[in-house]
Design a protein around this motif. Structure first.
Motif, mmCIF file in Angstrom:
data_model
loop_
_atom_site.group_PDB
_atom_site.id
_atom_site.type_symbol
_atom_site.label_atom_id
_atom_site.label_comp_id
_atom_site.label_asym_id
_atom_site.label_seq_id
_atom_site.Cartn_x
_atom_site.Cartn_y
_atom_site.Cartn_z
ATOM 1 N N SER A 59 0.860 -1.308 0.038
ATOM 2 C CA SER A 59 0.043 -0.085 0.010
ATOM 3 C C SER A 59 0.900 1.147 -0.015
ATOM 4 C CB SER A 59 -1.039 0.087 1.314
ATOM 5 O OG SER A 59 -1.913 -1.041 1.242
ATOM 6 N N LEU A 60 0.233 2.357 -0.418
ATOM 7 C CA LEU A 60 0.917 3.742 -0.091
ATOM 8 C C LEU A 60 1.085 3.943 1.428
ATOM 9 C CD1 LEU A 60 -1.224 5.755 -2.716
ATOM 10 C CD2 LEU A 60 1.040 4.623 -3.016
ATOM 11 N N SER A 61 1.880 4.400 1.832
ATOM 12 C CA SER A 61 2.013 4.689 3.400
ATOM 13 C C SER A 61 1.354 5.707 3.828
ATOM 14 C CB SER A 61 3.657 5.138 3.456
ATOM 15 O OG SER A 61 4.423 3.955 3.057
ATOM 16 N N PHE A 62 1.220 6.977 3.687
ATOM 17 C CA PHE A 62 0.347 7.799 4.303
ATOM 18 C C PHE A 62 -0.041 9.072 3.313
ATOM 19 C CE2 PHE A 62 3.900 6.393 7.070
ATOM 20 C CZ PHE A 62 3.111 5.933 8.151
ATOM 21 N N LEU A 63 -1.180 9.616 3.447
ATOM 22 C CA LEU A 63 -1.212 10.751 2.849
ATOM 23 C C LEU A 63 -1.740 11.761 3.771
ATOM 24 C CD1 LEU A 63 -2.137 12.548 0.337
ATOM 25 C CD2 LEU A 63 -4.450 11.383 0.300
ATOM 26 N N TYR A 64 -0.999 12.913 3.749
ATOM 27 C CA TYR A 64 -1.528 14.136 4.950
ATOM 28 C C TYR A 64 -2.131 15.135 4.022
ATOM 29 C CZ TYR A 64 -0.693 18.054 7.739
ATOM 30 O OH TYR A 64 -1.000 19.352 8.630
ATOM 31 N N LEU A 65 -3.248 15.589 4.679
ATOM 32 C CA LEU A 65 -4.317 16.449 4.183
ATOM 33 C C LEU A 65 -4.295 17.836 5.478
ATOM 34 C CD1 LEU A 65 -6.796 14.580 2.128
ATOM 35 C CD2 LEU A 65 -4.810 15.813 1.285
ATOM 36 N N GLU A 66 -4.488 18.972 4.876
ATOM 37 C CA GLU A 66 -4.746 19.924 5.884
ATOM 38 C C GLU A 66 -5.695 20.934 5.095
ATOM 39 O OE1 GLU A 66 -0.903 22.729 5.903
ATOM 40 O OE2 GLU A 66 -1.279 21.331 7.440
ATOM 41 N N ILE B 125 -4.087 10.969 7.150
ATOM 42 C CA ILE B 125 -3.953 11.833 8.450
ATOM 43 C C ILE B 125 -4.214 13.034 8.065
ATOM 44 C CG2 ILE B 125 -1.758 12.912 9.547
ATOM 45 C CD1 ILE B 125 0.125 10.776 8.706
ATOM 46 N N LEU B 126 -5.200 13.549 8.970
ATOM 47 C CA LEU B 126 -5.819 14.819 8.981
ATOM 48 C C LEU B 126 -5.287 15.929 9.742
ATOM 49 C CD1 LEU B 126 -9.619 13.612 8.831
ATOM 50 C CD2 LEU B 126 -8.006 13.822 6.921
ATOM 51 N N GLY B 127 -4.699 16.871 9.179
ATOM 52 C CA GLY B 127 -4.086 17.879 9.870
ATOM 53 C C GLY B 127 -5.180 19.207 10.095
ATOM 54 N N PRO B 128 -4.715 20.522 10.435
ATOM 55 C CA PRO B 128 -5.470 21.576 10.892
ATOM 56 C C PRO B 128 -6.464 21.823 9.675
ATOM 57 C CG PRO B 128 -3.347 21.785 11.551
ATOM 58 C CD PRO B 128 -3.290 20.633 10.838
ATOM 59 N N GLY B 129 -7.506 22.451 9.906
ATOM 60 C CA GLY B 129 -8.297 22.971 9.025
ATOM 61 C C GLY B 129 -9.052 21.896 8.167
ATOM 62 N N TRP C 148 -6.252 12.044 13.397
ATOM 63 C CA TRP C 148 -6.359 13.362 13.428
ATOM 64 C C TRP C 148 -4.980 13.809 14.258
ATOM 65 C CZ3 TRP C 148 -10.333 10.010 13.393
ATOM 66 C CH2 TRP C 148 -11.216 10.258 12.337
ATOM 67 N N CYS C 149 -4.303 14.660 13.589
ATOM 68 C CA CYS C 149 -3.092 15.150 14.055
ATOM 69 C C CYS C 149 -2.853 16.561 13.731
ATOM 70 C CB CYS C 149 -1.876 14.418 13.565
ATOM 71 S SG CYS C 149 -1.942 12.690 13.669
ATOM 72 N N GLY C 150 -1.520 17.112 14.573
ATOM 73 C CA GLY C 150 -1.473 18.557 14.455
ATOM 74 C C GLY C 150 -0.643 18.549 13.114
ATOM 75 N N GLU C 151 -0.058 19.673 12.682
ATOM 76 C CA GLU C 151 0.606 20.118 11.478
ATOM 77 C C GLU C 151 1.803 19.182 11.159
ATOM 78 O OE1 GLU C 151 1.158 24.422 10.158
ATOM 79 O OE2 GLU C 151 1.569 24.411 12.253
ATOM 80 N N GLU C 152 1.802 18.207 10.091
ATOM 81 C CA GLU C 152 2.628 17.207 9.753
ATOM 82 C C GLU C 152 2.890 16.393 10.565
ATOM 83 O OE1 GLU C 152 3.657 17.038 6.677
ATOM 84 O OE2 GLU C 152 3.258 19.163 5.935
ATOM 85 N N GLY C 153 1.902 15.997 11.562
ATOM 86 C CA GLY C 153 1.789 14.697 12.296
ATOM 87 C C GLY C 153 2.577 15.136 13.799
ATOM 88 N N HIS D 204 -7.492 8.463 16.488
ATOM 89 C CA HIS D 204 -7.139 7.605 15.146
ATOM 90 C C HIS D 204 -8.501 6.819 15.307
ATOM 91 C CE1 HIS D 204 -5.597 4.451 18.003
ATOM 92 N NE2 HIS D 204 -6.070 3.708 17.032
ATOM 93 N N GLY D 205 -8.892 6.425 14.228
ATOM 94 C CA GLY D 205 -10.085 5.528 13.914
ATOM 95 C C GLY D 205 -9.619 4.087 13.572
ATOM 96 N N GLN D 206 -10.797 3.424 12.718
ATOM 97 C CA GLN D 206 -10.520 2.019 12.457
ATOM 98 C C GLN D 206 -9.382 1.906 11.366
ATOM 99 O OE1 GLN D 206 -13.655 -0.478 12.545
ATOM 100 N NE2 GLN D 206 -13.061 -1.437 10.465
#
Length: 314
Positions: A14-21, A53-57, A77-82, A88-90
Motif C-alpha cells: 500500500s501507499l504509506s501515508f497521505l497528509y491533508l490539511e 492523516i488529517l491536519g488542521p483545518g 487526526w493530528c497537528g501540522e505534519e503529524g 485515530h479511527g479504525q
C-alpha cells in the motif's frame, strides 16, 4: 456487491501515508475526494492507502469516514505534519498480527530483553558487546546522551546546565529546557502516529512500562539525540520571540523533509523483529479470507480448532 476485505492490498503493497490539511473530505460515488478552495477536487486512492492523516483545518463527512473504514484505511487526526497526535479511527485490514507479536515479545522475558537490547543497540553506531549486562548498557547510554548535550553545547555556543524542568511550572525552566520539552512532545506525537498506524499498541512498552504511552516513549528515545537535541539548541541560538512555536515549526519541517513517519514504521518492525514471513506463517486467514475466524483454545484442549460464525453477540 459486498466487498471482500481480505482482498485489499497488504500493508507492504500500500501507499504509506497521505497528509491533508485545510480542505473538506467527502464521498464521491464509491470513492473519497479532497476539496480544496485553491486546488479543486482530488480523488483519494483509499483502497490502496494505509493511513489518511488529517491536519488542521480539515473537515470530513460521515459518508467519507464510512467509505474509508470499508476500505480498511486508518484515519488519524493530528497537528501540522503529524507533530501532535489527537485520535485515530479504525484501520488497515482488521488483522492484529503486529499487536499480537508485540504482546508476545513483551510477555516473554527472554524476548522482552531482546527488544530492549535492540532498542539500545539502535542508538549506537557500532554493535554492543553481547557480554554487557542491561545496567552496563544503560550506563553507556547515559554517557552517550550526556556527550550529545555537551557536543551540542560546544557546537552552538550555548551553556548547558543539565536537563531540568518542572511539568507543573513551565516558566521555571530555562529556554533550552523548554525548547527540548517542546521538541520532544512533537517527537512523541509523530511516534504515536506511526505506532498506531502500523498496528502496534502505544501502551505495551519495553524500557518504559506501566503507562498508556510507554511504547511511544521507547520509540521517541531512539531519535532524540539525532533530531530534537539539535533542533532545540539551534532554535535557542536564534533567540526567537516565540520559542515554543518556532520549535514546533522546525520539528514539523524536519519530520516532513526526512520522511520520519515512514522511517519509524520500518524501524518498529526491525526492532520488534516482525517480518512478512512471520505474518504469512501464522495467519492462514490471509490465504483464505472466506473461512470463519478461529477461536482460541488451550493446547491441551481435545478440540483442536473452534470456529466462530462471526456473530459476536451470542
Amino acid at each position: 456487491m459486498p466487498q471482500d476485505l481480505h482482498e485489499l492490498p497488504k500493508i507492504r503493497d500500500s501507499l504509506s501515508f497521505l497528509y491533508l490539511e485545510h480542505c473538506i473530505i467527502d464521498q464521491k460515488l464509491q470513492a473519497v475526494e479532497a476539496i480544496d478552495a485553491d486546488k479543486g477536487r482530488t480523488l483519494i486512492p483509499v483502497a490502496a492507502l494505509t493511513t489518511l492523516i488529517l491536519g488542521p483545518g480539515t473537515s470530513i463527512t460521515h459518508a467519507a469516514i464510512k467509505t474509508l473504514a470499508a476500505n480498511g484505511c486508518l484515519v488519524m487526526w493530528c497537528g501540522e505534519e503529524g507533530i501532535r497526535y489527537y485520535a485515530h479511527g479504525q484501520g488497515e485490514t482488521r488483522r492484529s498480527l503486529r499487536l499480537i507479536h508485540q504482546a508476545w515479545k513483551c510477555s516473554i522475558p527472554s524476548e522482552h530483553m531482546r527488544v530492549v537490547m535492540n532498542m539500545y543497540g539502535y542508538r549506537f553506531y557500532e554493535p554492543l558487546s553481547p557480554n554487557l549486562s542491561l545496567s552496563q548498557v544503560r550506563g553507556l547510554e547515559g554517557v552517550r546522551v550526556r556527550n550529545a548535550y555537551k557536543a551540542a553545547s560546544q557546537k552552538f555556543g550555548i551553556p548547558w546546565h543539565g536537563r531540568k524542568y518542572d511539568s507543573k511550572d513551565w516558566a521555571k525552566a530555562d529556554s533550552l529546557n523548554r525548547a527540548l520539552s517542546t521538541a520532544n512532545a512533537c517527537l512523541n506525537g509523530i511516534c504515536h502516529s506511526a505506532i498506531v498506524s502500523a498496528g502496534y499498541s502505544p501502551g505495551l512498552g519495553f524500557i518504559h512500562v506501566g503507562k498508556q504511552l510507554s511504547f511511544v516513549y521507547d520509540i521517541a528515545d531512539l531519535y532524540k539525540v539525532e533530531i530534537t537535541i539539535p533542533i532545540a539548541f539551534q532554535t535557542v541560538l536564534e533567540t526567537p520571540t516565540k520559542l515554543e512555536s518556532d520549535v514546533r515549526h522546525k520539528c514539523r519541517d524536519i519530520f516532513k523533509d526526512r520522511k520520519l513517519l515512514d522511517r519509524i514504521i520500518l524501524d518498529l518492525d526491525k526492532i520488534l523483529e516482525f517480518s512478512d514471513d512471520w505474518n504469512e506463517e501464522i495467519d492462514p486467514l490471509e490465504q483464505n479470507g472466506s473461512i470463519p475466524e478461529v477461536l482460541w483454545s488451550p493446547e491441551n484442549d481435545p478440540i483442536k480448532c473452534e470456529i466462530s460464525d462471526g456473530d459476536h453477540n451470542t
